[in-house]
Design an enzyme around this catalytic site. Structure first.
Site, short mmCIF file in Angstrom:
data_model
loop_
_atom_site.label_atom_id
_atom_site.label_comp_id
_atom_site.label_asym_id
_atom_site.label_seq_id
_atom_site.Cartn_x
_atom_site.Cartn_y
_atom_site.Cartn_z
N LYS A 146 2.07 -3.78 7.33
CA LYS A 146 2.27 -4.00 5.89
C LYS A 146 3.73 -3.78 5.53
O LYS A 146 4.32 -4.52 4.74
CB LYS A 146 1.38 -3.06 5.06
CG LYS A 146 -0.11 -3.37 5.08
CD LYS A 146 -0.47 -4.71 4.45
CE LYS A 146 -0.25 -4.78 2.95
NZ LYS A 146 -0.71 -6.08 2.40
N THR A 159 0.82 -1.21 0.00
CA THR A 159 0.00 0.00 0.00
C THR A 159 0.86 1.26 0.00
O THR A 159 1.97 1.26 0.55
CB THR A 159 -0.92 0.00 1.25
OG1 THR A 159 -1.46 1.30 1.44
CG2 THR A 159 -0.17 -0.40 2.51
N ASP A 160 0.32 2.34 -0.56
CA ASP A 160 1.02 3.63 -0.51
C ASP A 160 1.15 4.13 0.92
O ASP A 160 1.96 5.02 1.21
CB ASP A 160 0.32 4.68 -1.40
CG ASP A 160 -1.10 5.01 -0.98
OD1 ASP A 160 -1.62 4.42 -0.02
OD2 ASP A 160 -1.71 5.90 -1.63
N GLU A 161 0.36 3.53 1.84
CA GLU A 161 0.40 4.01 3.23
C GLU A 161 1.73 3.73 3.90
O GLU A 161 2.04 4.33 4.94
CB GLU A 161 -0.74 3.39 4.04
CG GLU A 161 -2.08 3.77 3.49
CD GLU A 161 -3.25 3.49 4.41
OE1 GLU A 161 -3.05 3.46 5.64
OE2 GLU A 161 -4.36 3.32 3.90
N TYR A 170 -1.64 -0.60 11.04
CA TYR A 170 -1.89 -1.30 9.77
C TYR A 170 -0.72 -1.12 8.82
O TYR A 170 -0.14 -2.10 8.32
CB TYR A 170 -3.19 -0.78 9.12
CG TYR A 170 -3.27 -1.06 7.63
CD1 TYR A 170 -3.39 -2.36 7.14
CD2 TYR A 170 -3.21 -0.01 6.69
CE1 TYR A 170 -3.44 -2.62 5.76
CE2 TYR A 170 -3.26 -0.26 5.33
CZ TYR A 170 -3.37 -1.56 4.87
OH TYR A 170 -3.42 -1.82 3.52
P1 NAD Z 1 -10.18 -6.86 2.32
O1 NAD Z 1 -10.13 -6.54 3.77
O2 NAD Z 1 -11.40 -6.55 1.54
O3 NAD Z 1 -9.88 -8.41 2.09
C1 NAD Z 1 -8.86 -9.10 2.76
C2 NAD Z 1 -9.05 -10.59 2.48
O4 NAD Z 1 -7.96 -11.30 3.10
C3 NAD Z 1 -10.35 -11.17 3.05
O5 NAD Z 1 -10.96 -11.99 2.10
C4 NAD Z 1 -9.88 -11.96 4.26
O6 NAD Z 1 -10.73 -13.06 4.58
C5 NAD Z 1 -8.50 -12.41 3.80
N1 NAD Z 1 -7.60 -12.71 4.92
C6 NAD Z 1 -7.37 -11.95 6.02
N2 NAD Z 1 -6.48 -12.56 6.82
C7 NAD Z 1 -6.13 -13.72 6.21
C8 NAD Z 1 -5.24 -14.76 6.53
N3 NAD Z 1 -4.54 -14.76 7.69
N4 NAD Z 1 -5.11 -15.79 5.67
C9 NAD Z 1 -5.82 -15.83 4.50
N5 NAD Z 1 -6.70 -14.88 4.16
C10 NAD Z 1 -6.84 -13.83 5.00
O7 NAD Z 1 -8.89 -6.15 1.71
P2 NAD Z 1 -8.67 -5.36 0.33
O8 NAD Z 1 -9.11 -3.97 0.49
O9 NAD Z 1 -9.18 -6.18 -0.80
O10 NAD Z 1 -7.08 -5.35 0.29
C11 NAD Z 1 -6.36 -6.43 -0.31
C12 NAD Z 1 -4.87 -6.14 -0.26
O11 NAD Z 1 -4.60 -4.90 -0.93
C13 NAD Z 1 -4.34 -5.96 1.17
O12 NAD Z 1 -3.08 -6.59 1.24
C14 NAD Z 1 -4.22 -4.46 1.34
O13 NAD Z 1 -3.19 -4.14 2.24
C15 NAD Z 1 -3.88 -4.03 -0.08
N6 NAD Z 1 -4.30 -2.66 -0.45
C16 NAD Z 1 -5.59 -2.25 -0.26
C17 NAD Z 1 -5.95 -0.98 -0.66
C18 NAD Z 1 -7.38 -0.48 -0.48
O14 NAD Z 1 -7.62 0.72 -0.72
N7 NAD Z 1 -8.33 -1.31 -0.15
C19 NAD Z 1 -5.02 -0.12 -1.25
C20 NAD Z 1 -3.70 -0.59 -1.44
C21 NAD Z 1 -3.36 -1.88 -1.04
P1 TYD Z 2 -10.29 4.63 4.76
O1 TYD Z 2 -11.33 4.25 3.78
O2 TYD Z 2 -10.32 4.01 6.11
O3 TYD Z 2 -8.89 4.38 4.04
P2 TYD Z 2 -7.38 4.79 4.53
O4 TYD Z 2 -7.40 5.21 5.93
O5 TYD Z 2 -6.69 3.48 4.36
O6 TYD Z 2 -6.94 5.84 3.60
O7 TYD Z 2 -10.33 6.21 4.96
C1 TYD Z 2 -10.16 7.09 3.88
C2 TYD Z 2 -10.24 8.51 4.42
O8 TYD Z 2 -11.55 8.76 4.93
C3 TYD Z 2 -9.28 8.76 5.57
O9 TYD Z 2 -8.74 10.08 5.46
C4 TYD Z 2 -10.16 8.67 6.80
C5 TYD Z 2 -11.50 9.15 6.30
N1 TYD Z 2 -12.66 8.53 6.98
C6 TYD Z 2 -13.65 9.32 7.58
O10 TYD Z 2 -13.60 10.58 7.56
N2 TYD Z 2 -14.69 8.70 8.21
C7 TYD Z 2 -14.78 7.33 8.27
O11 TYD Z 2 -15.76 6.84 8.87
C8 TYD Z 2 -13.79 6.54 7.66
C9 TYD Z 2 -13.84 5.04 7.71
C10 TYD Z 2 -12.73 7.18 7.02
#
Ligand code: NAD
Ligand code: TYD
Length: 338
Positions: free
Chosen positions: A151, A123-125, A147
């Site tokens: 990562k 993640t960019d985070e 988190y």
């Molecule tokens: P999500 O929370 O929707 O899904 C996570 C999945 O992983 C779920 O299906 C869960 O059951 C599974 N999981 C959790 N722990 C596990 C374990 N110990 N063993 C096997 N499976 C397990 O997440 P997402 O938003 O789809 O993110 C997927 C990946 O992308 C993550 O690695 C996250 O860090 C990365 N990512 C997400 C975002 C975003 O904006 N959502 C952005 C950049 C990177």
């Molecule tokens: P989020 O979707 O949790 O993603 P991330 O923290 O990984 O970027 O949050 C996106 C932005 O929205 C973040 O600046 C926090 C804000 N936010 C709220 O203002 N209210 C909320 O209830 C949530 C979940 C996030």
């Protein structure tokens, strides 16, 4: 690559990646390995053809089961993670177990089995917040919440297995991803589904001008796939949406698309350590031929429409454990609304 193990393939981006692989490569077989935490959902992959998609319920922190699933796979793409910053602030045990120990198990199994490619989705985070400009892959990382720290730990372990043992690992760092099938704890589906129901949108006070760079989920999947196939082992690739928006602007757009007004906005106490702005430079991946295709307005319109048309998908999620989490996370909101 004929047999690809996708870990976390029942979650938001992982399931989109599974669907993407199956529709893009007719000869690929996907083994989908997922623990089915609260975020895992088999509805996300229910249309996948059973002859090309094998679901295995398993934990990446379980080295034996993971090793068995990885056997015979040409590549592993790891999406499995605990992913929600606010939950990591409540308690990070599971974040360390999955995002660090789990990745360690993947690396150990890849080393033992000689897996041809390992892609760790990050993640960019991990870069932390940036006031101006955009991070490049060569910039130091500075994760600032449990988190992103977990990562970053997983990533660093992965890279150490490349330098120490030559395991061919590639890392992608994607920006905030949006689209259908996103668990409604993240801001966009949370606000969209609340707005559909005429419920308050809990905007973090002081964070309303914080900036996230929005990336459409299929663009993210294409970026990961390109890095997997064309990326260089040991390297990191940023995947940026190119749509930086303040949270307040995102909120207003959601209200507009759901036909609601700003009276639904409720300011709630800010997230501790709330990163102000994420911004990454994706020119390294662009040089391999990737660019995001989804336009922001179109992506938002189709995503909000999807949540409007697919209540069957999110209504059953917004019960039980979800409601407990919601009450705990937004206690201030309950105090306002009750
Ligand atoms: P999500 O929370 O929707 O899904 C996570 C999945 O992983 C779920 O299906 C869960 O059951 C599974 N999981 C959790 N722990 C596990 C374990 N110990 N063993 C096997 N499976 C397990 O997440 P997402 O938003 O789809 O993110 C997927 C990946 O992308 C993550 O690695 C996250 O860090 C990365 N990512 C997400 C975002 C975003 O904006 N959502 C952005 C950049 C990177
Ligand atoms: P989020 O979707 O949790 O993603 P991330 O923290 O990984 O970027 O949050 C996106 C932005 O929205 C973040 O600046 C926090 C804000 N936010 C709220 O203002 N209210 C909320 O209830 C949530 C979940 C996030």
């Amino acid at each position: 690559m004929k047999r690809i193990l996708v870990t976390g393939g029942a979650g938001f981006i992982g399931s989109a990646f599974v669907r993407y692989l199956l529709r893009t490569y007719p000869d690929v077989h996907v083994v989908n390995y997922d623990k089915m935490t609260y975020a895992g959902n088999l509805d996300n992959v229910k249309e996948c053809p059973p002859d090309r998609h094998t679901f295995v319920r398993g934990d990446i922190a379980d080295a034996t089961a993971l090793g068995a699933a990885m056997e015979g796979c040409d590549a592993v793409v790891n999406f499995a993670a605990e992913t929600h910053v606010d939950r990591s602030i409540m308690g990070a045990t599971e974040f360390l177990r999955t995002n660090v120990d789990g990745v360690y198990n993947i690396m150990e199994a890849a080393k033992r089995l000689g897996t041809a490619r390992v892609l760790l989705v990050s993640t960019d985070e991990v870069y932390g917040s940036i006031d101006t400009g955009s991070f490049k892959e060569t910039d130091p990382i500075n994760p600032r919440n449990p988190y992103s720290a977990a990562k970053a730990g997983g990533e660093l372990l992965g890279r150490s297995y490349f330098t120490t043992f030559g395991v061919p690992v590639i890392i992608t760092r994607g920006s905030n991803t949006y689209g259908p099938y996103q668990y409604p704890e993240k801001v966009l589906p949370l606000f969209a589904t609340n707005a559909i129901d005429g419920q308050p949108l809990p905007l973090y006070e002081g964070g309303e001008h914080n900036v996230r760079d929005w990336l459409y989920v299929d663009d993210h999947c294409r970026g990961i796939d390109l890095a997997l196939r064309e990326g260089r082992p040991g390297e990191v690739y940023n995947v940026a949406g190119g749509n930086e928006r303040e949270n307040i602007e995102l909120t207003r757009r959601i209200l507009e698309l759901t036909g609601r007004d700003e009276s639904l906005i409720r300011f709630v106490p800010d997230r501790p350590g709330h990163d102000r702005r994420y911004s990454i430079d994706a020119s390294k991946l662009r040089a391999l031929g990737w660019c995001p295709r989804m336009d922001w307005d179109e992506g938002m319109a189709l995503t909000i429409r999807w949540y409007q048309e697919n209540e069957w998908w999110w209504r059953k999620i917004k019960t039980g454990e979800y409601l407990e989490y919601y009450k705990r996370q937004y206690a201030a909101l309950s105090a306002i609304t009750e």
